[in-house]
Design an enzyme around this catalytic site. Structure first.
Site, PDB file in Angstrom:
ATOM      1  N   HIS A  49     -21.744  88.047 -41.516  1.00 51.19           N
ATOM      2  CA  HIS A  49     -21.913  86.516 -41.162  1.00 51.19           C
ATOM      3  C   HIS A  49     -20.909  85.948 -40.376  1.00 51.19           C
ATOM      4  CE1 HIS A  49     -23.781  82.285 -41.885  1.00 51.19           C
ATOM      5  NE2 HIS A  49     -24.711  82.843 -41.766  1.00 51.19           N
ATOM      6  N   ILE A  55     -18.367  82.919 -39.745  1.00 47.10           N
ATOM      7  CA  ILE A  55     -18.716  81.414 -40.634  1.00 47.10           C
ATOM      8  C   ILE A  55     -19.140  81.586 -41.896  1.00 47.10           C
ATOM      9  CG2 ILE A  55     -20.241  79.480 -40.089  1.00 47.10           C
ATOM     10  CD1 ILE A  55     -20.255  80.121 -37.263  1.00 47.10           C
ATOM     11  N   GLY A  58     -23.614  78.573 -45.314  1.00 48.35           N
ATOM     12  CA  GLY A  58     -23.596  77.054 -45.717  1.00 48.35           C
ATOM     13  C   GLY A  58     -23.963  76.845 -47.340  1.00 48.35           C
ATOM     14  N   VAL A  59     -24.985  78.073 -47.573  1.00 46.70           N
ATOM     15  CA  VAL A  59     -25.453  77.926 -49.029  1.00 46.70           C
ATOM     16  C   VAL A  59     -24.321  78.047 -49.950  1.00 46.70           C
ATOM     17  CG1 VAL A  59     -27.900  78.699 -48.462  1.00 46.70           C
ATOM     18  CG2 VAL A  59     -26.202  80.328 -48.739  1.00 46.70           C
ATOM     19  N   GLU A  63     -23.022  76.112 -53.185  1.00 42.78           N
ATOM     20  CA  GLU A  63     -22.821  76.721 -54.455  1.00 42.78           C
ATOM     21  C   GLU A  63     -21.365  76.155 -54.965  1.00 42.78           C
ATOM     22  OE1 GLU A  63     -22.965  78.964 -57.885  1.00 42.78           O
ATOM     23  OE2 GLU A  63     -24.562  78.324 -56.830  1.00 42.78           O
TER      24      GLU A  63
END
Length: 141
Positions: A49, A55, A58-59, A63
């Site tokens: 990723h 990067i 976002g999840v 979390e």
């Protein structure tokens, strides 16, 4: 205020999914918490990723905020697990890259028995990169 070993006494998350390195502020009366995540290129998720353009997903930032909230509301060695019920109004405002330090600032808006409603922001260099509202429940294993 809490190191990683003390964090692991409160929440069940472990490497590679423990996304909080340290708690620098914890206020049980005001139901506020501030946590830190040091993002390094050694994070496993950077392998895919994205190759050549790393990067943080976002999840995983969301979390991390939720894990801070778990540290705030759960007791050490309580044997309980926080489960998401809802994640709302999530906004991703800027990417998080290797070398960044995420500061999670979270607060509980409502706490009833085992139901928690909360809000969090994640910042890098004082700039908000992600924010979200949460509802989760604390249950036995």
């Amino acid at each position: 205020m809490l190191n990683v070993m003390e964090i692991m006494e409160r929440i069940p998350h472990r490497y590679p999914f423990l996304l909080v390195d340290k708690i620098v502020e914890l206020d049980k009366e005001e139901l506020k918490i501030v946590g830190i995540k040091n993002v390094t290129i050694n994070e496993d998720f950077f392998n895919g990723h994205f190759p050549g353009h790393p990067i943080m997903p976002g999840v995983l930032i969301v979390e991390g905020m939720a894990q801070c909230l778990g540290v705030l509301v759960m007791e050490p060695n309580g044997g309980q697990v926080p489960y998401f019920a809802a994640i709302e109004n999530v906004k991703f405002k800027a990417p998080v890259r290797p070398g960044d330090q995420i500061v999670y600032e979270c607060n509980v808006n409502k706490l009833r028995r085992n139901i928690v409603k909360a809000h969090g922001v994640a910042k890098v260099d004082g700039k908000v990169v992600t924010e979200a509202s949460f509802t989760f429940t604390i249950m036995g294993k």
